[in-house]
Design a protein around this motif. Sequence first.
Motif, PDB file in Angstrom:
ATOM      1  N   LEU A  51      29.157 -40.755  -2.429  1.00 28.50           N
ATOM      2  CA  LEU A  51      29.171 -40.012  -3.683  1.00 28.50           C
ATOM      3  C   LEU A  51      30.343 -39.043  -3.799  1.00 28.50           C
ATOM      4  CD1 LEU A  51      27.538 -39.269  -6.267  1.00 28.50           C
ATOM      5  CD2 LEU A  51      26.286 -37.614  -4.864  1.00 28.50           C
ATOM      6  N   ASP A  52      31.164 -39.277  -4.803  1.00 31.83           N
ATOM      7  CA  ASP A  52      32.253 -38.351  -5.130  1.00 31.83           C
ATOM      8  C   ASP A  52      31.656 -37.115  -5.815  1.00 31.83           C
ATOM      9  OD1 ASP A  52      34.802 -37.343  -5.565  1.00 31.83           O
ATOM     10  OD2 ASP A  52      35.158 -38.550  -7.375  1.00 31.83           O
ATOM     11  N   TRP A  53      32.403 -36.014  -5.814  1.00 33.91           N
ATOM     12  CA  TRP A  53      31.897 -34.810  -6.464  1.00 33.91           C
ATOM     13  C   TRP A  53      32.387 -34.728  -7.918  1.00 33.91           C
ATOM     14  CZ3 TRP A  53      29.769 -30.431  -3.327  1.00 33.91           C
ATOM     15  CH2 TRP A  53      29.264 -29.397  -4.163  1.00 33.91           C
ATOM     16  N   ASN A  54      33.709 -34.672  -8.065  1.00 32.46           N
ATOM     17  CA  ASN A  54      34.270 -34.466  -9.401  1.00 32.46           C
ATOM     18  C   ASN A  54      34.441 -35.778 -10.157  1.00 32.46           C
ATOM     19  OD1 ASN A  54      34.685 -31.561  -9.220  1.00 32.46           O
ATOM     20  ND2 ASN A  54      36.159 -32.097  -7.618  1.00 32.46           N
ATOM     21  N   MET A  55      33.610 -35.948 -11.183  1.00 34.07           N
ATOM     22  CA  MET A  55      33.676 -37.162 -12.015  1.00 34.07           C
ATOM     23  C   MET A  55      33.347 -36.764 -13.445  1.00 34.07           C
ATOM     24  SD  MET A  55      31.614 -39.925  -9.652  1.00 34.07           S
ATOM     25  CE  MET A  55      30.237 -38.807  -9.423  1.00 34.07           C
ATOM     26  N   PRO A  56      33.869 -37.513 -14.425  1.00 35.52           N
ATOM     27  CA  PRO A  56      33.531 -37.224 -15.821  1.00 35.52           C
ATOM     28  C   PRO A  56      32.062 -37.553 -16.110  1.00 35.52           C
ATOM     29  CG  PRO A  56      34.842 -39.225 -15.676  1.00 35.52           C
ATOM     30  CD  PRO A  56      34.800 -38.638 -14.306  1.00 35.52           C
ATOM     31  N   THR A  57      31.576 -37.078 -17.219  1.00 33.91           N
ATOM     32  CA  THR A  57      30.209 -37.315 -17.710  1.00 33.91           C
ATOM     33  C   THR A  57      29.131 -36.626 -16.862  1.00 33.91           C
ATOM     34  OG1 THR A  57      31.000 -39.472 -18.441  1.00 33.91           O
ATOM     35  CG2 THR A  57      28.651 -39.047 -18.705  1.00 33.91           C
ATOM     36  N   MET A  58      28.921 -37.050 -15.636  1.00 30.34           N
ATOM     37  CA  MET A  58      27.979 -36.363 -14.747  1.00 30.34           C
ATOM     38  C   MET A  58      28.596 -36.318 -13.366  1.00 30.34           C
ATOM     39  SD  MET A  58      24.124 -37.450 -13.563  1.00 30.34           S
ATOM     40  CE  MET A  58      22.927 -36.565 -14.539  1.00 30.34           C
ATOM     41  N   ASP A  59      28.740 -35.104 -12.811  1.00 29.57           N
ATOM     42  CA  ASP A  59      29.393 -35.031 -11.500  1.00 29.57           C
ATOM     43  C   ASP A  59      28.403 -35.366 -10.379  1.00 29.57           C
ATOM     44  OD1 ASP A  59      27.990 -32.735 -10.771  1.00 29.57           O
ATOM     45  OD2 ASP A  59      29.658 -31.370 -11.155  1.00 29.57           O
ATOM     46  N   GLY A  60      28.948 -35.475  -9.149  1.00 32.25           N
ATOM     47  CA  GLY A  60      28.147 -35.909  -8.013  1.00 32.25           C
ATOM     48  C   GLY A  60      27.022 -34.946  -7.681  1.00 32.25           C
ATOM     49  N   TYR A  61      27.297 -33.665  -7.848  1.00 38.42           N
ATOM     50  CA  TYR A  61      26.292 -32.646  -7.528  1.00 38.42           C
ATOM     51  C   TYR A  61      25.095 -32.774  -8.469  1.00 38.42           C
ATOM     52  CZ  TYR A  61      24.238 -28.055  -6.652  1.00 38.42           C
ATOM     53  OH  TYR A  61      23.373 -27.037  -6.336  1.00 38.42           O
ATOM     54  N   ASP A  62      25.368 -32.876  -9.792  1.00 43.94           N
ATOM     55  CA  ASP A  62      24.281 -33.026 -10.762  1.00 43.94           C
ATOM     56  C   ASP A  62      23.541 -34.342 -10.575  1.00 43.94           C
ATOM     57  OD1 ASP A  62      24.767 -30.560 -11.841  1.00 43.94           O
ATOM     58  OD2 ASP A  62      26.080 -31.300 -13.439  1.00 43.94           O
ATOM     59  N   PHE A  63      24.315 -35.391 -10.241  1.00 42.13           N
ATOM     60  CA  PHE A  63      23.687 -36.689  -9.968  1.00 42.13           C
ATOM     61  C   PHE A  63      22.697 -36.568  -8.818  1.00 42.13           C
ATOM     62  CE2 PHE A  63      23.715 -40.136  -6.878  1.00 42.13           C
ATOM     63  CZ  PHE A  63      23.047 -41.124  -7.593  1.00 42.13           C
ATOM     64  N   LEU A  64      23.137 -35.915  -7.736  1.00 39.42           N
ATOM     65  CA  LEU A  64      22.289 -35.820  -6.540  1.00 39.42           C
ATOM     66  C   LEU A  64      20.994 -35.074  -6.849  1.00 39.42           C
ATOM     67  CD1 LEU A  64      21.749 -36.223  -3.534  1.00 39.42           C
ATOM     68  CD2 LEU A  64      23.203 -34.245  -3.049  1.00 39.42           C
ATOM     69  N   ARG A  65      21.124 -33.970  -7.609  1.00 43.00           N
ATOM     70  CA  ARG A  65      19.915 -33.193  -7.949  1.00 43.00           C
ATOM     71  C   ARG A  65      18.963 -34.017  -8.799  1.00 43.00           C
ATOM     72  NH1 ARG A  65      20.147 -27.186  -8.440  1.00 43.00           N
ATOM     73  NH2 ARG A  65      19.847 -27.578 -10.659  1.00 43.00           N
ATOM     74  N   ALA A  66      19.540 -34.775  -9.733  1.00 42.23           N
ATOM     75  CA  ALA A  66      18.705 -35.631 -10.593  1.00 42.23           C
ATOM     76  C   ALA A  66      18.074 -36.762  -9.771  1.00 42.23           C
ATOM     77  CB  ALA A  66      19.549 -36.207 -11.729  1.00 42.23           C
ATOM     78  N   LEU A  67      18.871 -37.348  -8.883  1.00 40.02           N
ATOM     79  CA  LEU A  67      18.377 -38.452  -8.044  1.00 40.02           C
ATOM     80  C   LEU A  67      17.174 -38.016  -7.218  1.00 40.02           C
ATOM     81  CD1 LEU A  67      18.884 -41.350  -6.711  1.00 40.02           C
ATOM     82  CD2 LEU A  67      20.026 -40.047  -4.892  1.00 40.02           C
ATOM     83  N   ARG A  68      17.308 -36.864  -6.565  1.00 40.50           N
ATOM     84  CA  ARG A  68      16.244 -36.423  -5.664  1.00 40.50           C
ATOM     85  C   ARG A  68      14.946 -36.118  -6.407  1.00 40.50           C
ATOM     86  NH1 ARG A  68      18.060 -38.946  -1.348  1.00 40.50           N
ATOM     87  NH2 ARG A  68      19.464 -37.768   0.010  1.00 40.50           N
ATOM     88  N   LYS A  69      15.025 -35.925  -7.744  1.00 40.66           N
ATOM     89  CA  LYS A  69      13.810 -35.677  -8.535  1.00 40.66           C
ATOM     90  C   LYS A  69      13.219 -36.982  -9.071  1.00 40.66           C
ATOM     91  CE  LYS A  69      15.247 -31.123 -10.094  1.00 40.66           C
ATOM     92  NZ  LYS A  69      16.192 -30.608 -11.105  1.00 40.66           N
ATOM     93  N   THR A  70      14.006 -38.080  -8.974  1.00 39.65           N
ATOM     94  CA  THR A  70      13.557 -39.380  -9.471  1.00 39.65           C
ATOM     95  C   THR A  70      12.552 -39.991  -8.496  1.00 39.65           C
ATOM     96  OG1 THR A  70      15.791 -39.640 -10.331  1.00 39.65           O
ATOM     97  CG2 THR A  70      14.435 -41.624 -10.288  1.00 39.65           C
ATOM     98  N   PRO A  71      11.509 -40.682  -8.983  1.00 39.05           N
ATOM     99  CA  PRO A  71      10.608 -41.370  -8.050  1.00 39.05           C
ATOM    100  C   PRO A  71      11.389 -42.354  -7.167  1.00 39.05           C
ATOM    101  CG  PRO A  71       9.711 -41.412 -10.289  1.00 39.05           C
ATOM    102  CD  PRO A  71      11.100 -40.835 -10.382  1.00 39.05           C
ATOM    103  N   GLY A  72      11.197 -42.263  -5.871  1.00 37.32           N
ATOM    104  CA  GLY A  72      11.928 -43.128  -4.930  1.00 37.32           C
ATOM    105  C   GLY A  72      13.327 -42.611  -4.623  1.00 37.32           C
ATOM    106  N   GLY A  73      13.736 -41.555  -5.318  1.00 37.01           N
ATOM    107  CA  GLY A  73      15.095 -41.029  -5.166  1.00 37.01           C
ATOM    108  C   GLY A  73      15.319 -40.215  -3.908  1.00 37.01           C
ATOM    109  N   GLU A  74      14.244 -40.015  -3.142  1.00 38.27           N
ATOM    110  CA  GLU A  74      14.399 -39.293  -1.872  1.00 38.27           C
ATOM    111  C   GLU A  74      14.822 -40.263  -0.768  1.00 38.27           C
ATOM    112  OE1 GLU A  74      11.476 -39.938  -3.350  1.00 38.27           O
ATOM    113  OE2 GLU A  74      10.697 -41.315  -1.827  1.00 38.27           O
ATOM    114  N   LYS A  75      14.722 -41.557  -1.054  1.00 31.65           N
ATOM    115  CA  LYS A  75      14.925 -42.564  -0.007  1.00 31.65           C
ATOM    116  C   LYS A  75      16.397 -42.791   0.376  1.00 31.65           C
ATOM    117  CE  LYS A  75      15.070 -46.850  -0.731  1.00 31.65           C
ATOM    118  NZ  LYS A  75      15.150 -48.327  -0.805  1.00 31.65           N
ATOM    119  N   PRO A  76      17.317 -42.935  -0.583  1.00 36.13           N
ATOM    120  CA  PRO A  76      18.692 -43.280  -0.166  1.00 36.13           C
ATOM    121  C   PRO A  76      19.338 -42.182   0.681  1.00 36.13           C
ATOM    122  CG  PRO A  76      18.419 -43.554  -2.547  1.00 36.13           C
ATOM    123  CD  PRO A  76      17.206 -42.841  -2.051  1.00 36.13           C
ATOM    124  N   LYS A  77      20.105 -42.614   1.664  1.00 39.12           N
ATOM    125  CA  LYS A  77      20.921 -41.669   2.427  1.00 39.12           C
ATOM    126  C   LYS A  77      22.168 -41.405   1.592  1.00 39.12           C
ATOM    127  CE  LYS A  77      18.345 -41.645   6.152  1.00 39.12           C
ATOM    128  NZ  LYS A  77      17.542 -40.435   6.459  1.00 39.12           N
TER     129      LYS A  77
END
Lengths: 127, 302
Positions: A51-77
């Motif tokens: 995961l890159d950090w700086n990206m247009p639309t949604m950055d890596g940090y916001d993606f990670l926070r959203a992912l970890r709240k998604t069902p099953g989103g705690e699983k990926p390394k």
Amino acid sequence: MKTCLIVDDSAVIRKVARRIFETMNFQVGEAEDGEKALTACGETMPDAILLDWNMPTMDGYDFLRALRKTPGGEKPKVLFCTTENDVGAIARALHAGADEYIMKPFDRDIVTAKLAQVGFLAEADAA
Amino acid sequence: MTDIEFDFLRSYLKTRSGLALSAEKRYLVESRLGPVCRRFNLADLGALATALKSGRDTAMERAVVEAMTTNETFFFRDRVPFDLFRDVLLPEAMARRASQRRLRIWCAAASTGQEPYSLAMMLNDAAPRLAGWSVDLVATDLSTEVLEKAKAGLYSHFEVQRGLPVQALIKHFEQVGEQWRISAPLRQMVDYRPLNLLHPFDALGSFDIIYCRNVLIYFDAPTKGDVLGRLSASLAPDGALLLGAAETVIGLTDRLVPSPQHRGLYNQAGGAAARAPAARPLPAAPILPAAGIPPLRRVVGL
């Protein structure tokens, strides 16, 4: 087969990373920003995310926070892979749920070592 | 370089550092010693051989020996020997030394410091259990150049990303520009000193755990046997010796035997490791330094 999603707005980085992951027997998907990555994860949750950090639309940090709240989103390394190299950024990323952190520029040895760190050992590839 | 000059350099290196070079390693001598020639304004390796024969320039001798050493290393290299330290060797040694509360550990080919610092990080993690203990962590290498780097504890972005978990990076390192420096308390835990394994090292005293990884591979069989015999003499009767993955004691010394449980781990032959810990008197580790050798620093009460 293990799966990996490479999230980076640079096509060059995605290509370099894809080669490394493919030689480690990962089936590789790509996304060019956090939003597209989140959609991809909604369809199939990968085993690992680079995961890159700086990206247009949604950055890596916001993606990670959203992912970890998604069902099953705690699983990926999740391995952050970014030019954000200061201690504060690393600490924020870990706090948001990153498993490892790769500082760019990176090479194959670093990716292999970091994947081993989160449990994807090279020996397991033979299986 | 003529065959005669190459043979001279091979035997020179064999005597000075134990490095055993086969005839096919000519390219290695040429690539490593070319820069040494330029540094000392010598035309070629033939001129270097002539200069070494005259034996007057100790700086040149040192440069030649150091240029031929291989210093590749990284944090927690090969991982298993460090998991073994954390999960088996350290707890067992602590149980055996509970009355003395003293542990002595030696990294015999410390290179640029990643191995001793990896051990220092794990000792630091065990600090609550080691309260009141005295731990010696001695790290030696032939090359003074790499030891300077080890002491400085300053690593590149690439070096800190091979083998070191990011949590350990955050916990134990500070950022210095583009580089990362290991914390002062960890730097102070390691006692670095130059040492050629071909020379006597009994003055360092007796150790509970010795890491001597990826150096014996460069020696010929008689030299390996000699060094292993002396490592055994410097190892406590119930001590542990760790060698590199491509190294062994088999056929080289009768004084050490491979551990039946753990790969890369060796114990004293007929030694005390297998016996009950409390059943045997413990040897007093010699702590008086020999003449001319500064006393070893001890880390007390981690």
